[in-house]
Write a protein that holds these residues in place. Structure first.
Motif, PDB file in Angstrom:
ATOM      1  N   TYR A   1      -2.062   7.494   0.634  1.00 55.48           N
ATOM      2  CA  TYR A   1      -2.416   6.121   0.306  1.00 55.48           C
ATOM      3  C   TYR A   1      -2.209   5.830  -1.176  1.00 55.48           C
ATOM      4  O   TYR A   1      -2.092   6.722  -2.013  1.00 55.48           O
ATOM      5  CB  TYR A   1      -3.869   5.818   0.691  1.00 55.48           C
ATOM      6  CG  TYR A   1      -4.895   6.625  -0.088  1.00 55.48           C
ATOM      7  CD1 TYR A   1      -5.270   6.247  -1.385  1.00 55.48           C
ATOM      8  CD2 TYR A   1      -5.500   7.746   0.465  1.00 55.48           C
ATOM      9  CE1 TYR A   1      -6.211   6.967  -2.105  1.00 55.48           C
ATOM     10  CE2 TYR A   1      -6.444   8.474  -0.250  1.00 55.48           C
ATOM     11  CZ  TYR A   1      -6.789   8.080  -1.534  1.00 55.48           C
ATOM     12  OH  TYR A   1      -7.711   8.792  -2.255  1.00 55.48           O
TER      13      TYR A   1
ATOM     14  N   ARG B   1      -3.461   7.575  -6.362  1.00 54.47           N
ATOM     15  CA  ARG B   1      -2.314   7.873  -5.509  1.00 54.47           C
ATOM     16  C   ARG B   1      -2.453   9.235  -4.854  1.00 54.47           C
ATOM     17  O   ARG B   1      -2.787  10.217  -5.521  1.00 54.47           O
ATOM     18  CB  ARG B   1      -1.021   7.843  -6.329  1.00 54.47           C
ATOM     19  CG  ARG B   1      -0.568   6.439  -6.698  1.00 54.47           C
ATOM     20  CD  ARG B   1       0.472   6.464  -7.776  1.00 54.47           C
ATOM     21  NE  ARG B   1      -0.152   6.454  -9.113  1.00 54.47           N
ATOM     22  CZ  ARG B   1       0.504   6.287 -10.243  1.00 54.47           C
ATOM     23  NH1 ARG B   1       1.810   6.146 -10.242  1.00 54.47           N
ATOM     24  NH2 ARG B   1      -0.139   6.289 -11.400  1.00 54.47           N
TER      25      ARG B   1
ATOM     26  N   LYS C   1       0.813  -1.222   0.000  1.00 56.82           N
ATOM     27  CA  LYS C   1       0.000   0.000   0.000  1.00 56.82           C
ATOM     28  C   LYS C   1       0.845   1.269   0.000  1.00 56.82           C
ATOM     29  O   LYS C   1       0.410   2.333   0.466  1.00 56.82           O
ATOM     30  CB  LYS C   1      -0.956   0.014   1.196  1.00 56.82           C
ATOM     31  CG  LYS C   1      -1.948  -1.136   1.248  1.00 56.82           C
ATOM     32  CD  LYS C   1      -2.869  -1.000   2.444  1.00 56.82           C
ATOM     33  CE  LYS C   1      -3.934  -2.092   2.470  1.00 56.82           C
ATOM     34  NZ  LYS C   1      -3.363  -3.432   2.623  1.00 56.82           N
ATOM     35  N   ASN C   2       2.072   1.154  -0.522  1.00 55.85           N
ATOM     36  CA  ASN C   2       2.987   2.282  -0.468  1.00 55.85           C
ATOM     37  C   ASN C   2       4.150   2.042  -1.423  1.00 55.85           C
ATOM     38  O   ASN C   2       4.712   0.953  -1.462  1.00 55.85           O
ATOM     39  CB  ASN C   2       3.492   2.438   0.975  1.00 55.85           C
ATOM     40  CG  ASN C   2       4.406   3.614   1.169  1.00 55.85           C
ATOM     41  OD1 ASN C   2       5.587   3.526   0.836  1.00 55.85           O
ATOM     42  ND2 ASN C   2       3.873   4.693   1.706  1.00 55.85           N
TER      43      ASN C   2
END
Length: 300
Positions: free
Chosen positions: A53, A49, A15-16
């Motif tokens: 998040y 993006r 998630k990054n």
């Protein structure tokens, strides 16, 4: 496997971008480059993006779903190639419906580990419909299911064991003290405690109702067998259950099998697979499963 898909899956997992880059031993700009290249190839944006998040949009969900399937198939291909020269080893993703998964499969897994120590099985338990769907989606190598489900051409279904379904009540229930066979029509006024729709055990009960043209006055349902047994033991109702699932309760006298006309009801357990190619690990496990003596003996 396309490295852009690998990077894409890692970004979704973490998630990054920066955490994905760290996990992949890449720079963050390199991760961004792979994602842009994938989006250029597909012709659509895949991620939403912000500074806080990273998440999938609708197109991204489609790519993610198929990328996971590709990853599973790629791993399976490598296992098959390794198996050309190596012994049975590696992971097997096994799915099983509740009755088989909870009451029979653990012993078979233990024997498989003893015979093939390099096999690494993982087990998913669910109802028949769920397990068949996971096999269909390449998330499981095989499934062991009870009853029937909507047949699809891509799945191979092979019956391999017969299960006896019996009607049970608590030891103190008035029906347990009956000396003569009970007509099934006499059970209409009883509370039937059943599994949820979609399970093979519930399908068996529905088949019995249809076969004898009965409609119980009261039905309670649960998503697993254990609370059903507890409810029956407490005298709240009766249930149609696999003999595999009640061995302990019969041994200790907590449940009694009712002598009912037309029962026990028999059903097949089937092995469900999709790919025509099997790793040595999967082939060895399937062979052991089909030849397991415990499947013809209810005293497991």
């Amino acid at each position: 496997m396309d490295q852009r898909l690998e990077v894409f899956l890692k970004v979704i997992e973490k998630k990054n971008f920066s955490r994905a880059a760290e996990e992949l031993n890449m720079t963050q700009p390199a991760v961004s480059h792979y994602i842009r290249s994938l989006e250029d190839t597909t012709g659509v944006k895949l991620l939403e993006r912000t500074n806080k998040y990273v998440r999938l949009n609708k197109a991204g969900e489609i790519v993610y779903h198929h990328a996971m399937e590709i990853k599973e198939l790629y791993a399976k291909m490598n296992h098959l190639l390794d198996d050309l020269t190596n012994k049975a080893s590696g992971s097997i993703a096994i799915g099983a419906s509740y009755t088989f998964g909870e009451y029979v499969l653990p012993r078979i897994i233990a024997e498989a580990k003893e015979r093939y120590p390099d096999i690494k099985p993982t087990v998913t338990i669910g109802n028949t419909t769920t397990i068949a769907g996971l096999v269909m989606g390449n998330q499981l190598d095989m499934g062991i299911v009870e009853g029937h489900f909507k047949e699809v051409r891509e799945l191979k279904t092979e019956p391999f064991a017969e299960d006896r379904m019996v009607l049970v009540a608590s030891a103190d229930h008035p029906l347990s003290k009956r000396q003569k066979s009970i007509p099934i029509e006499e059970l209409i006024e009883q509370t039937w405690i059943l599994r949820e729709l979609g399970s093979g055990t519930r399908e068996a009960s529905e088949n019995v109702f249809e076969q004898y043209s009965i409609a119980p006055a009261a039905i309670m349902h649960f998503s697993s067998t254990q609370p059903i047994k507890a409810m029956v033991e407490a005298g709240i109702g009766i249930s149609l259950l696999s003999e595999w699932a009640i061995q302990k309760e019969l041994r200790y006298g907590d449940l009694k099998i009712l002598d009912v006309e037309g029962l026990p009801y028999t059903r097949d357990f089937s092995i469900v697979t999709r790919s025509p190619f099997q790793t040595k690990a999967l082939s060895a496990f399937l062979e052991m499963l089909k030849n397991h003596k415990g499947l013809t003996d209810f005293k497991i």
